[in-house]
Design a protein around this motif. Structure first.
Motif, PDB file in Angstrom:
ATOM      1  N   PRO A   1      19.483  42.341  32.779  1.00 60.32           N
ATOM      2  CA  PRO A   1      19.209  41.699  31.486  1.00 60.32           C
ATOM      3  C   PRO A   1      18.173  40.586  31.681  1.00 60.32           C
ATOM      4  O   PRO A   1      18.061  39.994  32.760  1.00 60.32           O
ATOM      5  CB  PRO A   1      20.568  41.109  31.093  1.00 60.32           C
ATOM      6  N   LEU A   2      17.417  40.302  30.659  1.00 57.45           N
ATOM      7  CA  LEU A   2      16.430  39.228  30.724  1.00 57.45           C
ATOM      8  C   LEU A   2      17.164  37.904  30.513  1.00 57.45           C
ATOM      9  O   LEU A   2      17.112  37.291  29.457  1.00 57.45           O
ATOM     10  CB  LEU A   2      15.350  39.427  29.654  1.00 57.45           C
ATOM     11  N   TYR A   3      17.867  37.458  31.568  1.00 62.89           N
ATOM     12  CA  TYR A   3      18.762  36.313  31.446  1.00 62.89           C
ATOM     13  C   TYR A   3      18.051  34.969  31.601  1.00 62.89           C
ATOM     14  O   TYR A   3      18.637  33.919  31.375  1.00 62.89           O
ATOM     15  CB  TYR A   3      19.913  36.417  32.452  1.00 62.89           C
ATOM     16  N   THR A   4      16.769  35.010  31.983  1.00 64.10           N
ATOM     17  CA  THR A   4      15.994  33.784  32.135  1.00 64.10           C
ATOM     18  C   THR A   4      14.522  34.162  32.162  1.00 64.10           C
ATOM     19  O   THR A   4      14.147  35.281  31.779  1.00 64.10           O
ATOM     20  CB  THR A   4      16.406  33.026  33.411  1.00 64.10           C
TER      21      THR A   4
ATOM     22  N   HIS B   1      26.176  38.459  30.070  1.00 64.59           N
ATOM     23  CA  HIS B   1      24.945  38.970  30.681  1.00 64.59           C
ATOM     24  C   HIS B   1      24.231  37.921  31.516  1.00 64.59           C
ATOM     25  O   HIS B   1      22.993  37.910  31.601  1.00 64.59           O
ATOM     26  CB  HIS B   1      24.001  39.548  29.614  1.00 64.59           C
ATOM     27  N   MET B   2      25.040  37.022  32.108  1.00 63.88           N
ATOM     28  CA  MET B   2      24.516  36.036  33.043  1.00 63.88           C
ATOM     29  C   MET B   2      25.011  36.359  34.445  1.00 63.88           C
ATOM     30  O   MET B   2      26.086  36.947  34.615  1.00 63.88           O
ATOM     31  CB  MET B   2      24.967  34.630  32.632  1.00 63.88           C
ATOM     32  N   PRO B   3      24.254  35.966  35.480  1.00 64.84           N
ATOM     33  CA  PRO B   3      24.683  36.269  36.853  1.00 64.84           C
ATOM     34  C   PRO B   3      26.007  35.602  37.201  1.00 64.84           C
ATOM     35  O   PRO B   3      26.180  34.402  36.984  1.00 64.84           O
ATOM     36  CB  PRO B   3      23.544  35.694  37.707  1.00 64.84           C
ATOM     37  N   HIS B   4      26.921  36.384  37.718  1.00 61.48           N
ATOM     38  CA  HIS B   4      28.200  35.887  38.211  1.00 61.48           C
ATOM     39  C   HIS B   4      28.116  35.667  39.720  1.00 61.48           C
ATOM     40  O   HIS B   4      28.550  34.636  40.239  1.00 61.48           O
ATOM     41  CB  HIS B   4      29.294  36.903  37.882  1.00 61.48           C
ATOM     42  N   SER B   5      27.539  36.648  40.450  1.00 61.19           N
ATOM     43  CA  SER B   5      27.438  36.563  41.908  1.00 61.19           C
ATOM     44  C   SER B   5      26.221  37.343  42.388  1.00 61.19           C
ATOM     45  O   SER B   5      25.926  38.429  41.875  1.00 61.19           O
ATOM     46  CB  SER B   5      28.691  37.138  42.573  1.00 61.19           C
ATOM     47  N   PHE B   6      25.522  36.780  43.377  1.00 60.71           N
ATOM     48  CA  PHE B   6      24.429  37.453  44.068  1.00 60.71           C
ATOM     49  C   PHE B   6      24.908  37.797  45.486  1.00 60.71           C
ATOM     50  O   PHE B   6      25.411  36.913  46.198  1.00 60.71           O
ATOM     51  CB  PHE B   6      23.196  36.544  44.179  1.00 60.71           C
TER      52      PHE B   6
END
Length: 247
Positions: A138-141, A161-166
């Motif tokens: 997703p285009l989260y930023t 739709h934001m990063p939880h974990s990388f």
């Protein structure tokens, strides 16, 4: 049909090699076998660990004994405390990515793998691209940061739709490169994890001590997760599916 027979039949159906999660997903489809216990996944785990004809490849991964020679030749199975060829590098990297995607599914999170890994097969089943719930990020930023994160080995995304974990799986590649990606993404409230064999922990700590990673280190933004601990947590997540409420 007895329960252990159903488990063996399921592993056969899955190509002779399967994770505990794959077995649990398929074995209950066999109508000739009844599971009257309240914790059937725990029962399945006991069966795969103690039934003749089933071998433990690694924690949470099982195969039929008839597959032993082939798995050894392929570098997937290594006899404990014996001198064997190095484990298959591509298999291991893809396998641990698959476990991370599988855990995301169990937790109800979306998951993403980069384009270069989508066609890699997890065991004898689906590709990583088929397993992951997101075809693209997703285009989260800002676009440049989305692009920067798009090569990370596995990303969990939350319901917003934001990063939880990388997660970066470091089987043979340079850990410093992954830390560089994390440094560029450090302003996001997301966990950052290096996944690797425990023998690389000292290398991870050495690279993290570089001055360029001071901010990552001083605020504890990055964690190290060994393959062994990842396997344990995968098995734990599978078994938790037996419970209607988890503390």
């Amino acid at each position: 049909m007895k329960q252990y027979e159903a488990v063996i039949a399921t592993i056969e159906q899955l190509g002779g090699l399967a994770t505990i999660g794959q077995i649990c997903q398929e074995v209950f489809k066999i109508k000739e076998c009844e599971w009257k216990t309240k914790t059937p996944r725990a029962s399945i785990r006991r069966i795969v660990r103690h039934t003749p004809g089933i071998m433990v490849v690694r924690r949470g991964l099982y195969a039929l004994e008839s597959m032993k020679k082939q798995l050894t030749e392929d570098g997937i199975f290594v006899e404990p405390e014996t001198s064997q060829p190095a484990p298959n590098k591509e298999f291991n990297h893809t396998y641990y990515q698959g476990l991370l995607v599988s855990i995301a599914q169990l937790k109800g999170l979306d998951s993403y793998v980069p384009p270069q890994d989508k066609n890699k097969h997890f065991l004898n089943g689906s590709t990583l691209g088929e397993m992951a719930s997101l075809d693209h990020l997703p285009l989260y930023t800002y676009q440049e940061l989305v692009h920067r994160s798009s090569s990370i080995d596995t990303i969990w995304m939350n319901q917003r739709h934001m990063p939880h974990s990388f997660f970066e799986v470091e089987h043979t590649t340079d850990i410093q490169n992954s830390l560089g990606k994390f440094a560029d993404l450090q302003d996001f409230s997301a966990r950052m994890v290096i996944v690797a064999d425990n023998h690389r922990r000292a290398e991870y700590e050495h690279k993290l001590a570089y001055r360029m990673f001071d901010e990552l280190r001083e605020v504890g933004r990055v964690n190290f997760l060994s393959y062994d601990d990842l396997e344990k947590q995968y098995v734990h997540e599978v078994e938790q599916q037996d419970y209607s409420f988890v503390l």
